[in-house]
Motif scaffolding. Structure first.
Motif, PDB file in Angstrom:
ATOM      1  N   GLY A 166      24.952  71.661  28.182  1.00 37.59           N
ATOM      2  CA  GLY A 166      26.069  70.739  27.973  1.00 37.59           C
ATOM      3  C   GLY A 166      25.591  69.335  27.693  1.00 37.59           C
ATOM      4  O   GLY A 166      26.089  68.649  26.789  1.00 37.59           O
ATOM      5  N   TRP A 169      23.774  69.395  24.102  1.00 35.90           N
ATOM      6  CA  TRP A 169      24.642  69.612  22.945  1.00 35.90           C
ATOM      7  C   TRP A 169      25.712  68.532  22.816  1.00 35.90           C
ATOM      8  O   TRP A 169      25.976  68.056  21.719  1.00 35.90           O
ATOM      9  CB  TRP A 169      25.287  70.996  23.029  1.00 35.90           C
ATOM     10  CG  TRP A 169      24.282  72.104  23.111  1.00 35.90           C
ATOM     11  CD1 TRP A 169      22.952  72.034  22.795  1.00 35.90           C
ATOM     12  CD2 TRP A 169      24.518  73.451  23.552  1.00 35.90           C
ATOM     13  NE1 TRP A 169      22.349  73.253  23.018  1.00 35.90           N
ATOM     14  CE2 TRP A 169      23.270  74.138  23.478  1.00 35.90           C
ATOM     15  CE3 TRP A 169      25.646  74.140  23.998  1.00 35.90           C
ATOM     16  CZ2 TRP A 169      23.144  75.485  23.828  1.00 35.90           C
ATOM     17  CZ3 TRP A 169      25.511  75.473  24.341  1.00 35.90           C
ATOM     18  CH2 TRP A 169      24.283  76.139  24.258  1.00 35.90           C
ATOM     19  N   ALA A 170      26.322  68.153  23.923  1.00 35.03           N
ATOM     20  CA  ALA A 170      27.425  67.191  23.851  1.00 35.03           C
ATOM     21  C   ALA A 170      26.922  65.755  23.819  1.00 35.03           C
ATOM     22  O   ALA A 170      27.250  64.995  22.896  1.00 35.03           O
ATOM     23  CB  ALA A 170      28.364  67.382  25.046  1.00 35.03           C
ATOM     24  N   VAL A 184      35.599  71.297  21.822  1.00 40.98           N
ATOM     25  CA  VAL A 184      34.639  72.312  22.262  1.00 40.98           C
ATOM     26  C   VAL A 184      35.216  73.682  21.922  1.00 40.98           C
ATOM     27  O   VAL A 184      36.242  74.083  22.482  1.00 40.98           O
ATOM     28  CB  VAL A 184      34.368  72.210  23.778  1.00 40.98           C
ATOM     29  CG1 VAL A 184      33.348  73.275  24.207  1.00 40.98           C
ATOM     30  CG2 VAL A 184      33.877  70.819  24.151  1.00 40.98           C
ATOM     31  N   ARG A 190      28.782  77.335  29.309  1.00 44.92           N
ATOM     32  CA  ARG A 190      28.203  76.207  28.591  1.00 44.92           C
ATOM     33  C   ARG A 190      29.286  75.349  27.943  1.00 44.92           C
ATOM     34  O   ARG A 190      29.088  74.156  27.733  1.00 44.92           O
ATOM     35  CB  ARG A 190      27.194  76.716  27.570  1.00 44.92           C
ATOM     36  CG  ARG A 190      25.865  77.048  28.217  1.00 44.92           C
ATOM     37  CD  ARG A 190      25.007  77.980  27.393  1.00 44.92           C
ATOM     38  NE  ARG A 190      23.738  78.195  28.082  1.00 44.92           N
ATOM     39  CZ  ARG A 190      23.574  78.946  29.170  1.00 44.92           C
ATOM     40  NH1 ARG A 190      24.622  79.571  29.700  1.00 44.92           N
ATOM     41  NH2 ARG A 190      22.395  79.082  29.754  1.00 44.92           N
ATOM     42  N   GLY A 191      30.407  75.952  27.598  1.00 44.40           N
ATOM     43  CA  GLY A 191      31.529  75.160  27.110  1.00 44.40           C
ATOM     44  C   GLY A 191      32.060  74.241  28.190  1.00 44.40           C
ATOM     45  O   GLY A 191      32.310  73.051  27.960  1.00 44.40           O
ATOM     46  N   SER A 194      29.705  71.507  28.767  1.00 49.26           N
ATOM     47  CA  SER A 194      29.838  70.493  27.718  1.00 49.26           C
ATOM     48  C   SER A 194      31.005  69.559  27.991  1.00 49.26           C
ATOM     49  O   SER A 194      30.951  68.365  27.686  1.00 49.26           O
ATOM     50  CB  SER A 194      30.012  71.169  26.355  1.00 49.26           C
ATOM     51  OG  SER A 194      28.853  71.905  26.003  1.00 49.26           O
ATOM     52  N   ALA A 197      29.671  67.127  30.561  1.00 56.58           N
ATOM     53  CA  ALA A 197      28.775  66.157  29.939  1.00 56.58           C
ATOM     54  C   ALA A 197      29.543  65.173  29.058  1.00 56.58           C
ATOM     55  O   ALA A 197      29.237  63.976  29.032  1.00 56.58           O
ATOM     56  CB  ALA A 197      27.714  66.887  29.116  1.00 56.58           C
ATOM     57  N   ALA A 198      30.541  65.678  28.330  1.00 56.72           N
ATOM     58  CA  ALA A 198      31.346  64.803  27.472  1.00 56.72           C
ATOM     59  C   ALA A 198      32.110  63.783  28.294  1.00 56.72           C
ATOM     60  O   ALA A 198      32.227  62.609  27.913  1.00 56.72           O
ATOM     61  CB  ALA A 198      32.309  65.640  26.635  1.00 56.72           C
ATOM     62  N   LEU A 260      31.793  70.796  18.963  1.00 54.41           N
ATOM     63  CA  LEU A 260      30.737  71.690  19.441  1.00 54.41           C
ATOM     64  C   LEU A 260      31.185  73.127  19.221  1.00 54.41           C
ATOM     65  O   LEU A 260      32.220  73.544  19.744  1.00 54.41           O
ATOM     66  CB  LEU A 260      30.464  71.459  20.932  1.00 54.41           C
ATOM     67  CG  LEU A 260      30.244  70.005  21.387  1.00 54.41           C
ATOM     68  CD1 LEU A 260      30.038  69.964  22.888  1.00 54.41           C
ATOM     69  CD2 LEU A 260      29.061  69.391  20.666  1.00 54.41           C
ATOM     70  N   LEU A 262      30.394  76.789  20.065  1.00 50.96           N
ATOM     71  CA  LEU A 262      29.590  77.496  21.063  1.00 50.96           C
ATOM     72  C   LEU A 262      29.920  78.973  21.172  1.00 50.96           C
ATOM     73  O   LEU A 262      29.454  79.634  22.100  1.00 50.96           O
ATOM     74  CB  LEU A 262      29.787  76.842  22.449  1.00 50.96           C
ATOM     75  CG  LEU A 262      29.723  75.312  22.524  1.00 50.96           C
ATOM     76  CD1 LEU A 262      29.907  74.859  23.962  1.00 50.96           C
ATOM     77  CD2 LEU A 262      28.412  74.794  21.962  1.00 50.96           C
TER      78      LEU A 262
END
Length: 371
Positions: A166, A169-170, A184, A190-191, A194, A197-198, A260, A262
């Motif tokens: 996350g 990628w983010a 996303v 992992r989504g 993310s 993280a976003a 993203l 994914l």
């Protein structure tokens, strides 16, 4: 401690068997890890099914997200890694050479000299114990390790890889700025990572897509910071929803600054990703499609002036930042963990994450070889 080590070995598509291997002898420059847990991700599912990996590969011990306690370590290895017996560490998949131009300039994931990898190297390569679905894992001199606080619950500590994805990628590849709208595509672990993280990176609006079967994941995504969720196959799983139109409605036609993609194996989300990004936006592709060719309208990329990035794994900086998030206790990450399995239940663990076990709703699943 016994002289043999149990491990789950994959011998073919959907074929796993328990085997015993000699306990490796360690020297001055290597170590032995007692595996606490190994998280499972979508690539494990596709590898288990035979959709990913080298054709005709020999038997190997899967598990590329190992977390454990240093059991034995040589003096040189301890000095190099800065760890001692009893320390908890997480491993990276890749074992680079550390000396080539790519390694010296931070591109170690593309090291041309790497021959080893956790969860991918065959059991024919001594001392066989290269994957996390084993009671002990051998740490060769080039292994990349990251310390994690032992006070963190093991199920949460085992999330270092999806959370690292996350972050990578983010925040890093996506380059999210304050107030950005982020889309996303894909509601897996992992989504959700993310989304986390976003949110940390300062995103203003976060939108996530998923299937009707992902209702429990979408609910978690909202709890962790998603502002909108789109059920792409309709609430009953039968009525297809136009993702691009929904993003346009949510953003009043401005579309997403960062997208993203994914989703595993699916082709339509690639088109949705490109068409949902604003002019000059960024699209990060991380969902593997099993080597298939995907139809692509390159005019969309050109006419929208898009930056399209491929996301390869998780690097050291993303892992370190993810571990910092985990150790901070800022987020109730324990809510993401749904299932723990023993070493003799690896097939069931993978099938549970894949949604193949009726009545089970999985998000984060881990195997605990010594439980």
């Amino acid at each position: 401690m016994g002289e043999t080590v149990r491990a789950a070995v994959q011998t073919g598509p959907r074929r796993l068997e328990l085997r015993e291997f000699p306990r490796p002898r360690t020297g001055a420059d290597d170590a032995l890890l007692k595996v606490e847990a190994n998280g499972i991700c979508g690539s494990d599912v596709e590898t288990f099914k035979g959709h990913l990996g080298r054709p005709g590969r020999g038997p190997f011990i899967p598990g590329h997200e190992p977390l454990g306690i240093i059991s034995e370590i040589g003096e040189q290895a301890a000095k190099r890694w800065g760890v001692a017996p009893g320390d908890r560490v997480a491993l990276e998949v890749i074992v680079p050479c550390h000396y080539c131009q790519n390694c010296l300039t931070g591109r170690y994931q593309f090291c041309p000299n790497r021959t080893l990898g956790h969860g991918v190297t065959g059991v024919d390569v001594a001392p066989s114990l290269w994957g996390g679905f084993a009671e002990y894992l051998y740490l060769s001199p080039g292994t990349l390790v990251h310390k994690i606080d032992r006070n963190v619950p093991v199920e949460v500590a085992a999330m270092y890889n999806p959370l690292g994805a996350g972050v990578r990628w983010a925040a890093q590849l996506g380059g999210i700025q304050l107030g950005d709208t982020v889309l996303v595509l894909g509601a897996g672990q992992r989504g959700i990572a993310s989304v986390i993280a976003a949110r940390i990176a300062g995103a203003g609006t976060i939108i996530m897509t998923g299937l009707a079967a992902d209702a429990h994941k979408l609910e978690l995504a909202r709890e962790f910071g998603a502002d909108y969720t789109i059920v792409v196959d309709g609430e009953d799983g039968n009525d297809t929803v136009n993702t691009v139109e929904r993003v346009a409605d949510i953003t009043n036609g401005k579309m997403a600054d960062v997208v993203l993609e994914l989703t595993p194996m699916a082709a339509q989300p690639i088109s949705d990703a490109l068409s949902s990004a604003r002019h000059g936006g960024r699209v990060v592709l991380a969902g593997l499609k099993g080597g298939r060719e995907i139809s692509l309208r390159t005019d969309v990329i050109i006419q929208r002036g898009l930056t399209v990035l491929g996301a390869f794994g998780v690097d050291a900086s993303a892992n370190e930042q993810a571990i910092g998030i985990i150790e901070s206790g800022r987020f109730p990450l324990e809510k993401l963990h749904t299932h723990s399995f023993g070493l003799d239940e690896v097939s069931q663990a993978i099938e549970t994450l894949a949604g193949e076990v009726e009545g089970e709703q999985a998000v984060h699943v881990s195997v605990h070889p010594n439980s």
